[in-house]
Design an enzyme around this catalytic site. Structure first.
Site, PDB file in Angstrom:
ATOM      1  N   VAL A  44       0.831  -1.203   0.000  1.00 60.16           N
ATOM      2  CA  VAL A  44       0.000   0.000   0.000  1.00 60.16           C
ATOM      3  C   VAL A  44       0.866   1.253   0.000  1.00 60.16           C
ATOM      4  O   VAL A  44       0.625   2.206  -0.755  1.00 60.16           O
ATOM      5  CB  VAL A  44      -0.969  -0.005   1.207  1.00 60.16           C
ATOM      6  CG1 VAL A  44      -1.732   1.320   1.281  1.00 60.16           C
ATOM      7  CG2 VAL A  44      -1.945  -1.163   1.112  1.00 60.16           C
ATOM      8  N   CYS A  45       1.901   1.249   0.827  1.00 58.14           N
ATOM      9  CA  CYS A  45       2.780   2.422   0.919  1.00 58.14           C
ATOM     10  C   CYS A  45       3.498   2.693  -0.395  1.00 58.14           C
ATOM     11  O   CYS A  45       3.733   3.851  -0.760  1.00 58.14           O
ATOM     12  CB  CYS A  45       3.784   2.236   2.049  1.00 58.14           C
ATOM     13  SG  CYS A  45       3.025   2.157   3.691  1.00 58.14           S
ATOM     14  N   THR A  46       3.847   1.643  -1.110  1.00 59.05           N
ATOM     15  CA  THR A  46       4.498   1.829  -2.412  1.00 59.05           C
ATOM     16  C   THR A  46       3.564   2.551  -3.377  1.00 59.05           C
ATOM     17  O   THR A  46       3.994   3.457  -4.108  1.00 59.05           O
ATOM     18  CB  THR A  46       4.938   0.478  -2.992  1.00 59.05           C
ATOM     19  OG1 THR A  46       5.870  -0.144  -2.093  1.00 59.05           O
ATOM     20  CG2 THR A  46       5.593   0.643  -4.354  1.00 59.05           C
ATOM     21  N   PHE A  49       3.423   6.313  -2.143  1.00 59.53           N
ATOM     22  CA  PHE A  49       4.602   7.080  -2.531  1.00 59.53           C
ATOM     23  C   PHE A  49       4.581   7.345  -4.031  1.00 59.53           C
ATOM     24  O   PHE A  49       4.980   8.422  -4.494  1.00 59.53           O
ATOM     25  CB  PHE A  49       5.876   6.321  -2.147  1.00 59.53           C
ATOM     26  CG  PHE A  49       6.417   6.678  -0.805  1.00 59.53           C
ATOM     27  CD1 PHE A  49       6.025   5.982   0.326  1.00 59.53           C
ATOM     28  CD2 PHE A  49       7.321   7.711  -0.666  1.00 59.53           C
ATOM     29  CE1 PHE A  49       6.531   6.317   1.572  1.00 59.53           C
ATOM     30  CE2 PHE A  49       7.828   8.041   0.577  1.00 59.53           C
ATOM     31  CZ  PHE A  49       7.442   7.343   1.699  1.00 59.53           C
TER      32      PHE A  49
END
Length: 215
Positions: A44-46, A49
């Site tokens: 999710v964080c990828t 970002f």
């Protein structure tokens, strides 16, 4: 005690993949967004970002500096940026804070003061480090949002929030629900009708306490 709206954000020395600097010095006279993540190389964080990287022109247009944070180290951040750029097709030119000692996460009240990272940790150990902080040029917090790990952040909403904050910054205006740039804004109740007309010209009185005007 956690940071509240209009609190001055901590002026910490930040270790990032682009070197070390004091937070307030980095902000300078700009608006700033700090967005945090519990761990590098997480799905999710990828995507998040990547979304921030794709919006580079929009941040620049608004005079906004963006800075990421993850509780991993500088070398991990540098390697992770390769994945972020491969996924998003955009250059991840913003710095990422290496918050291995959790100093920033604790100072911004994303983790309790006694938090630590256990050996063999996973993202779940720092799950609450998923916040967005929007900071004005005076270094005061204007807005914060925290998301669970299962819900990706909507950066279109972050952009909308920036637009609303900049539209109303230092002037007696507010934005209504679902407002977007170009729509009418609300005149603050701190102005009476005569003062409102003098400052903003013609306005529409929808209710005795709800007056709107062109932005």
């Amino acid at each position: 005690m956690g940071l509240r709206i209009n609190d001055t954000v901590p002026n910490l020395t930040l270790k990032t993949d682009q070197g070390e600097f004091a937070f307030h010095e980095w902000i300078g006279d700009s608006w700033a967004i700090l967005f945090s993540h519990p761990k590098d190389f997480t799905p999710v964080c990828t995507t998040e970002f990547g979304a921030v990287a794709q919006l580079a022109d929009e941040w620049e247009k608004r005079g906004v500096k963006v800075i990421g944070l993850s509780v991993d180290g500088v070398e991990e951040h540098k390697a992770w940026k390769g994945d972020i750029e491969s996924y998003s097709g955009a250059k991840a030119s913003f710095p990422i804070i290496a918050d291995e000692d959790l100093e920033v996460s604790k100072a911004f009240d994303m983790l309790p003061a006694d938090a630590y990272l256990p050996d063999g940790r996973t993202a779940a150990d720092s799950a609450s480090v998923r916040s967005v902080f929007i900071i004005a040029p005076n270094k005061k917090l204007q807005l914060s949002m925290t998301y669970p790990m299962s819900v990706g952040r909507n950066f279109a909403e972050v952009l909308r929030a920036v637009d609303g904050l900049q539209k109303t910054y230092g002037v007696p205006l507010a934005t209504p629900a679902n407002w977007t740039e170009g729509q009418d804004v609300i005149i603050a109740l701190s102005l009476n009708d005569e003062q409102a007309k003098e400052k903003f010209g013609a306005f529409e009185q929808k209710l005795p306490y709800l007056r709107t005007t062109k932005a």
